[in-house]
Design an enzyme around this catalytic site. Sequence first.
Site, mmCIF file in Angstrom:
data_model
loop_
_atom_site.group_PDB
_atom_site.id
_atom_site.type_symbol
_atom_site.label_atom_id
_atom_site.label_comp_id
_atom_site.label_asym_id
_atom_site.label_seq_id
_atom_site.Cartn_x
_atom_site.Cartn_y
_atom_site.Cartn_z
ATOM 1 N N CYS A 5 -18.117 -48.403 155.769
ATOM 2 C CA CYS A 5 -17.843 -46.994 155.494
ATOM 3 C C CYS A 5 -18.390 -46.624 154.117
ATOM 4 O O CYS A 5 -18.575 -47.477 153.241
ATOM 5 C CB CYS A 5 -16.329 -46.786 155.544
ATOM 6 S SG CYS A 5 -15.766 -45.151 155.081
ATOM 7 N N HIS A 6 -18.615 -45.344 153.914
ATOM 8 C CA HIS A 6 -19.156 -44.866 152.647
ATOM 9 C C HIS A 6 -18.263 -45.246 151.466
ATOM 10 O O HIS A 6 -18.747 -45.524 150.370
ATOM 11 C CB HIS A 6 -19.362 -43.355 152.696
ATOM 12 C CG HIS A 6 -20.166 -42.841 151.552
ATOM 13 N ND1 HIS A 6 -19.580 -42.339 150.404
ATOM 14 C CD2 HIS A 6 -21.496 -42.813 151.340
ATOM 15 C CE1 HIS A 6 -20.536 -41.998 149.550
ATOM 16 N NE2 HIS A 6 -21.701 -42.272 150.089
ATOM 17 N N THR A 7 -16.948 -45.277 151.680
ATOM 18 C CA THR A 7 -16.011 -45.600 150.597
ATOM 19 C C THR A 7 -16.228 -47.020 150.067
ATOM 20 O O THR A 7 -16.062 -47.276 148.874
ATOM 21 C CB THR A 7 -14.561 -45.438 151.083
ATOM 22 O OG1 THR A 7 -14.429 -44.138 151.654
ATOM 23 C CG2 THR A 7 -13.570 -45.565 149.951
ATOM 24 N N HIS B 198 -12.473 -51.807 155.064
ATOM 25 C CA HIS B 198 -11.197 -51.162 155.438
ATOM 26 C C HIS B 198 -11.222 -50.561 156.836
ATOM 27 O O HIS B 198 -10.275 -49.899 157.226
ATOM 28 C CB HIS B 198 -10.834 -50.078 154.408
ATOM 29 C CG HIS B 198 -11.817 -48.955 154.358
ATOM 30 N ND1 HIS B 198 -13.014 -49.052 153.706
ATOM 31 C CD2 HIS B 198 -11.790 -47.725 154.904
ATOM 32 C CE1 HIS B 198 -13.683 -47.929 153.838
ATOM 33 N NE2 HIS B 198 -12.967 -47.104 154.569
ATOM 34 N N GLU B 199 -12.310 -50.801 157.599
ATOM 35 C CA GLU B 199 -12.373 -50.240 158.958
ATOM 36 C C GLU B 199 -12.290 -51.400 159.953
ATOM 37 O O GLU B 199 -13.167 -51.612 160.778
ATOM 38 C CB GLU B 199 -13.670 -49.428 159.121
ATOM 39 C CG GLU B 199 -13.589 -48.361 160.189
ATOM 40 C CD GLU B 199 -14.835 -47.484 160.242
ATOM 41 O OE1 GLU B 199 -14.775 -46.340 159.735
ATOM 42 O OE2 GLU B 199 -15.860 -47.918 160.786
ATOM 43 N N CYS C 262 5.304 -46.253 157.300
ATOM 44 C CA CYS C 262 6.522 -47.068 157.239
ATOM 45 C C CYS C 262 7.624 -46.522 158.136
ATOM 46 O O CYS C 262 8.547 -47.218 158.495
ATOM 47 C CB CYS C 262 7.021 -47.176 155.797
ATOM 48 S SG CYS C 262 7.905 -45.723 155.179
ATOM 49 N N CYS D 133 10.076 -43.606 154.733
ATOM 50 C CA CYS D 133 10.049 -42.902 153.448
ATOM 51 C C CYS D 133 10.204 -41.387 153.678
ATOM 52 O O CYS D 133 10.159 -40.902 154.810
ATOM 53 C CB CYS D 133 8.747 -43.196 152.694
ATOM 54 S SG CYS D 133 7.289 -42.373 153.357
ATOM 55 N N CYS E 39 7.203 -39.982 155.571
ATOM 56 C CA CYS E 39 7.121 -40.362 156.988
ATOM 57 C C CYS E 39 8.188 -39.646 157.818
ATOM 58 O O CYS E 39 7.922 -39.195 158.928
ATOM 59 C CB CYS E 39 7.270 -41.875 157.149
ATOM 60 S SG CYS E 39 5.768 -42.803 156.777
ATOM 61 N N CYS F 286 2.093 -41.810 153.636
ATOM 62 C CA CYS F 286 3.274 -42.662 153.460
ATOM 63 C C CYS F 286 3.381 -43.094 151.999
ATOM 64 O O CYS F 286 2.387 -43.430 151.364
ATOM 65 C CB CYS F 286 3.146 -43.880 154.362
ATOM 66 S SG CYS F 286 4.444 -45.108 154.156
ATOM 67 N N ARG G 40 2.338 -47.367 148.209
ATOM 68 C CA ARG G 40 1.196 -46.694 147.613
ATOM 69 C C ARG G 40 0.767 -47.241 146.244
ATOM 70 O O ARG G 40 -0.404 -47.494 146.006
ATOM 71 C CB ARG G 40 1.550 -45.207 147.486
ATOM 72 C CG ARG G 40 0.402 -44.280 147.623
ATOM 73 C CD ARG G 40 0.895 -42.845 147.682
ATOM 74 N NE ARG G 40 -0.195 -41.957 147.325
ATOM 75 C CZ ARG G 40 -1.227 -41.701 148.112
ATOM 76 N NH1 ARG G 40 -1.300 -42.258 149.304
ATOM 77 N NH2 ARG G 40 -2.190 -40.889 147.717
ATOM 78 N N CYS H 59 -11.001 -45.867 160.403
ATOM 79 C CA CYS H 59 -11.283 -44.926 159.311
ATOM 80 C C CYS H 59 -12.077 -43.723 159.811
ATOM 81 O O CYS H 59 -11.518 -42.692 160.147
ATOM 82 C CB CYS H 59 -11.997 -45.590 158.134
ATOM 83 S SG CYS H 59 -12.278 -44.432 156.773
ATOM 84 N N ARG I 239 -23.021 -45.622 162.334
ATOM 85 C CA ARG I 239 -22.103 -46.643 161.849
ATOM 86 C C ARG I 239 -22.636 -48.040 162.136
ATOM 87 O O ARG I 239 -23.077 -48.309 163.241
ATOM 88 C CB ARG I 239 -20.737 -46.481 162.552
ATOM 89 C CG ARG I 239 -19.606 -47.242 161.906
ATOM 90 C CD ARG I 239 -19.481 -47.000 160.420
ATOM 91 N NE ARG I 239 -18.203 -46.483 159.982
ATOM 92 C CZ ARG I 239 -18.093 -45.584 159.005
ATOM 93 N NH1 ARG I 239 -19.174 -45.109 158.408
ATOM 94 N NH2 ARG I 239 -16.909 -45.177 158.613
HETATM 95 CU CU CU Z 1 -13.621 -45.326 155.291
HETATM 96 ZN ZN ZN Z 2 6.354 -43.974 154.833
#
Ligand code: CU
Ligand code: ZN
Length: 378
Positions: A50-52, A72-73, A102, A105, A108, A116, A120, A179, A372
């Site tokens: 991914c670009h991130t 992360h994907e 979760c 919280c 959520c 969430c 974090r 993602c 992708r």
């Molecule tokens: Cu991403």
């Molecule tokens: Zn949460």
Amino acid sequence: GRNALIASPPMEIRAAVLEEFGKPLVVQDVSLDGPKAGEVLVRVEACGVCHTDMYTASGVDPSGYAPTVLGHEGAGVVEAVGDGVTSLKPGDHVLTLFSPQCRECVHCTSGKTNICLAIRDEQNLGHLPDGTTRLHRGDERIRHFMGTSTFAEATVMPEIALAKVDPAAPLDVLCTLACGATTGIGAALYIAEVEQGSTVAVFGAGLVGLGAVAGAKLAGAERIIIVDPSEDRRAKAVELGATDELTGGEDTVERILELTGGFGGDYTFEATGLVNVMRQAVEAARMGWGQCVIAGVAGKGETLNVIPRYLITGRRIAGASFGGARGRDDVPALARLYLEGKLPLDAFISHHLPLDQVNEAFELMERKDGIRTVLTFD
Ligand code: CU
Ligand code: ZN
């Protein structure tokens, strides 16, 4: 995929490590400890690039850190669970969630957001929820990028950051839902809540923009205008349901007004991350009720220019992370839509590469070659 169980932890795994900003990732063996309470060991089967990931590797993101395992994907299979894990068991197919859920919280339980709050702060530091890491190299800790670190043969993640999906769907396709695809599809389905028969404009035909096209089509949009300079990418959008094509540029808002009887789109989606394009997306939304959804990520410190008159005359602007999707509830539902033939996720995947060629995947992205690249680990 590999059916054999991986060695019991702590184990040595192949992983793509960001050692130094602005330098290629280094694929190497690193150590991964087993899951602690509330955590799950996942054998990664596929991971989209991914670009991130590339943005962080470049060093432009001031909140980035190194060394870290990017990615992360991810999609994989549960290998082992820590104490207290009840919703997952070995053999389950999962997608990794950089945006956890979760279910407890204040966010959520509000039902109003997918952001969430549970883990974090530690996640932003590259730690698992207890403030430590499972990844290391001897005594040196390696941080968990976005809480996922899926450019690796295996990862340890909190139970609340894994979405259990139907094992009938291929993981090297489903990973896009971890993602990019969900960010676009969710922008249309969960944030805009596109109505049947509506008129839509999508700025940018990368994975997020194409996801918005697919989501709008699924929701029954009648007209979908795609804006992108790349002929190949526009063709892909048309394949997914776009009805009109624009190349982009200074006069894009005028062109969209011409195509829509002078009104603009009921919904507009921005998926480029460019703030001048975001402004066009706002101005191309219809007077009275036009909803503009910002799905692209702008560079840190950049600002969006909006003439207030556009708002006072009834346009609205919304933003969303991960398409507003509540990961453990909505991602499995999107996977089911894929299995029912309603979401063309296969169309998003242009290249498969082995983990060792992760830097080539970045080069493909830089050249805007394809949509992708999915890394595989066989
Ligand atoms: Cu991403
Ligand atoms: Zn949460």
